[in-house]
Design a protein around this motif. Sequence first.
Motif, PDB file in Angstrom:
ATOM      1  N   PRO A 157       0.822  -1.208   0.000  1.00 19.17           N
ATOM      2  CA  PRO A 157       0.000   0.000   0.000  1.00 19.17           C
ATOM      3  C   PRO A 157       0.857   1.260   0.000  1.00 19.17           C
ATOM      4  O   PRO A 157       2.021   1.236   0.408  1.00 19.17           O
ATOM      5  CB  PRO A 157      -0.799  -0.122   1.301  1.00 19.17           C
ATOM      6  CG  PRO A 157       0.110  -0.918   2.200  1.00 19.17           C
ATOM      7  CD  PRO A 157       0.815  -1.892   1.291  1.00 19.17           C
ATOM      8  N   THR A 158       0.263   2.344  -0.447  1.00 22.31           N
ATOM      9  CA  THR A 158       0.934   3.642  -0.436  1.00 22.31           C
ATOM     10  C   THR A 158       0.000   4.689   0.161  1.00 22.31           C
ATOM     11  O   THR A 158      -1.205   4.473   0.272  1.00 22.31           O
ATOM     12  CB  THR A 158       1.341   4.092  -1.849  1.00 22.31           C
ATOM     13  OG1 THR A 158       0.163   4.167  -2.677  1.00 22.31           O
ATOM     14  CG2 THR A 158       2.323   3.110  -2.474  1.00 22.31           C
ATOM     15  N   VAL A 159       0.569   5.827   0.535  1.00 16.39           N
ATOM     16  CA  VAL A 159      -0.231   6.979   0.955  1.00 16.39           C
ATOM     17  C   VAL A 159      -0.506   7.811  -0.292  1.00 16.39           C
ATOM     18  O   VAL A 159       0.413   8.265  -0.963  1.00 16.39           O
ATOM     19  CB  VAL A 159       0.502   7.820   2.012  1.00 16.39           C
ATOM     20  CG1 VAL A 159      -0.278   9.097   2.320  1.00 16.39           C
ATOM     21  CG2 VAL A 159       0.700   7.013   3.283  1.00 16.39           C
ATOM     22  N   VAL A 160      -1.787   7.991  -0.627  1.00 13.76           N
ATOM     23  CA  VAL A 160      -2.141   8.693  -1.857  1.00 13.76           C
ATOM     24  C   VAL A 160      -2.564  10.130  -1.616  1.00 13.76           C
ATOM     25  O   VAL A 160      -2.633  10.928  -2.549  1.00 13.76           O
ATOM     26  CB  VAL A 160      -3.257   7.946  -2.609  1.00 13.76           C
ATOM     27  CG1 VAL A 160      -2.773   6.587  -3.071  1.00 13.76           C
ATOM     28  CG2 VAL A 160      -4.515   7.792  -1.744  1.00 13.76           C
ATOM     29  N   LEU A 161      -2.862  10.479  -0.357  1.00 10.48           N
ATOM     30  CA  LEU A 161      -3.307  11.844  -0.069  1.00 10.48           C
ATOM     31  C   LEU A 161      -3.061  12.146   1.399  1.00 10.48           C
ATOM     32  O   LEU A 161      -3.263  11.289   2.259  1.00 10.48           O
ATOM     33  CB  LEU A 161      -4.808  11.990  -0.372  1.00 10.48           C
ATOM     34  CG  LEU A 161      -5.424  13.365  -0.118  1.00 10.48           C
ATOM     35  CD1 LEU A 161      -4.993  14.350  -1.189  1.00 10.48           C
ATOM     36  CD2 LEU A 161      -6.951  13.266  -0.079  1.00 10.48           C
ATOM     37  N   THR A 162      -2.623  13.359   1.672  1.00  9.13           N
ATOM     38  CA  THR A 162      -2.485  13.808   3.056  1.00  9.13           C
ATOM     39  C   THR A 162      -3.164  15.159   3.225  1.00  9.13           C
ATOM     40  O   THR A 162      -3.260  15.949   2.292  1.00  9.13           O
ATOM     41  CB  THR A 162      -1.012  13.956   3.484  1.00  9.13           C
ATOM     42  OG1 THR A 162      -0.374  14.976   2.674  1.00  9.13           O
ATOM     43  CG2 THR A 162      -0.262  12.646   3.340  1.00  9.13           C
TER      44      THR A 162
END
Length: 626
Positions: A157-162
């Motif tokens: 998984p990745t972080v797509v938005l912060t």
Amino acid sequence: MIEFPSLLKSRGALFPIVLAAFLTACGGGGQDPVLGTPEVGIAPTVTTTLPLASTPAVTGVATNSLVSATFSKPMQASSLTPTSFTVACPAGTPVTATVAYNATTQVATLTPSQALPASTLCVATITTAVKDSMGLGLASNFVWSFTTAALADATRPTVVLTAPAAGDASVPINRKVVATFSEPMNAATISGTSFTVRNTTLGVAVAGTVSYSASARTATFTPSTPTTLAASTAYTATITTAATDLAGNALAGNAAVLPGSGNHVWSFTTAAGGDTTAPTVSAISPTDGAPGICTTKIVSATFSEPMDEATIDTTTFRVTDNGVAVAGTVSYDATSQVASFVPTSASGFAANKSFVVTLASGSIGVKDLAGNALASDRIWGFTTGSQPCATGVNLRTIASFGAFGGAAGVTNQGINTVVGGDLGTTAACTLITGFHDAVNPYGETPLNIGAVNGSVYCAPPAPGTATTMSIAAQALADAQTAYNDLAALPPGLDPGAGQLGGLVLAPAVYTSAGGTFDITTGDLTLDAQGDANAVWVFQSASALTVGLNATPRRVLLINGAQAKNVFWQVGSAARIEDGSAMVGTIIAPAGVTISTAGQTIQTTLTGRAIGLTASVTMVNTTVVAP
């Protein structure tokens, strides 16, 4: 104002509406009108599930996934057992599993003792034996279905938005810090240990709590007090590789050591004060007063700013039929700022009836990340027809791939390429160059390095095997089926005579009369008009070109549009020029070319690049399979 005065014309309709208003006045959907104490005497409900309970049933669920359910109230952990929470794959064949309950998140998680069978319809059931902390059980069994994929999930998984975004220099001091992931995460791995915020000006940790929303795929760091963040101060947020998805894959962060690996770290700076501005609703779907709405329609609202997903649920986002609440689930998508209501019934909303939608305001209403609520209730209505809604195209096993090079391979040049998803070809593994997955390199050189966050599937020689070749062959067959399905759809309009640049398009099928589509004279905007389930299909008998040399172009998604619902059926080859930002699944027999050798500017594709016979080539490209 409700535009359905007919709802009030009879005394029979008036009573349930008055009753609903009385219940709302007594505290909304969480306070007993007689006992007064919040939630006393009200049966618990399942607010969201993973895999998602939806109609049609979710497909492509990884065989090594966990199954979870979030409840509306604190539950008795002892009532959640392998008997009261079960999964059968197929129906009638229970899966051996363990069940755990997290009291903080109100999430029950079922962990199968072994991988679920591939390509199988599974049925999950939570029975009325499951009880809340006061001893009340569910009003009825909660049952939903999903279909497993042919493959296990190996994609990190990745972080797509912060929010705040990286580099934001004017963050209100009363703001929560949130991160949205590319896929559902294991809630047990999202904690104050794996998600931290640090005051980099003073070099100290910020006190706060961490929560995770399964429906929104969002982790939230809430400072211990509304003013914990100091004014005009620098902060750094970190999510570590201890955070994993439901299949146990560790986070692929943004660390500079190796693209696609390590922790995800971002920084921001606070403003001088807090945020006191109320959020607004910028778009709704269906529109107010809309007639003849298809019965499986998703009701949605788009907000003017990032919202606190914990405040968006079935008590604050309600759909009623003649004053009676419609059973359903509510979710919030942080990337599009869209809240959605999906009816529980497999057939959707009742046919040929009028419905009223309410987004609550005030102290018990929906709020933004600074705690500001809607200034007033947002109310609208619609009337259904008799037909279910059209759906997108089933990608089957090819859905897990970010890039697939037919029988010709996949090639990368440059050191900044990342493929989020699997990568494959039915050709020999030697025809994949410039990549590596978690285990093996594939023709990498010091100047050609590409990280694959999923797995690589190709034919022998090693690391290819008969098994990886079989998986690649099935994916190619499924890609061909999807291509044929897209091509067989009734043709649509060609609003720009093949030139899509500068257009704003509603969801529909679009067909190039001349055989080619270009996005070269400007950016293309896809407007979902508040419908998070909106689908676009572009049919091109020959080619697709996005951008020109030194003139990148973008495909923009607005008002709830999602990359997973955009499809490009290209008769020959597709090309995405340097620095462009493309969206959607591209299936092209003659392959897909992304960027030009020697370019260092990053080109992005939020979608999939699939060649049926020819290769996929990329240079310093980021691919994210939605």
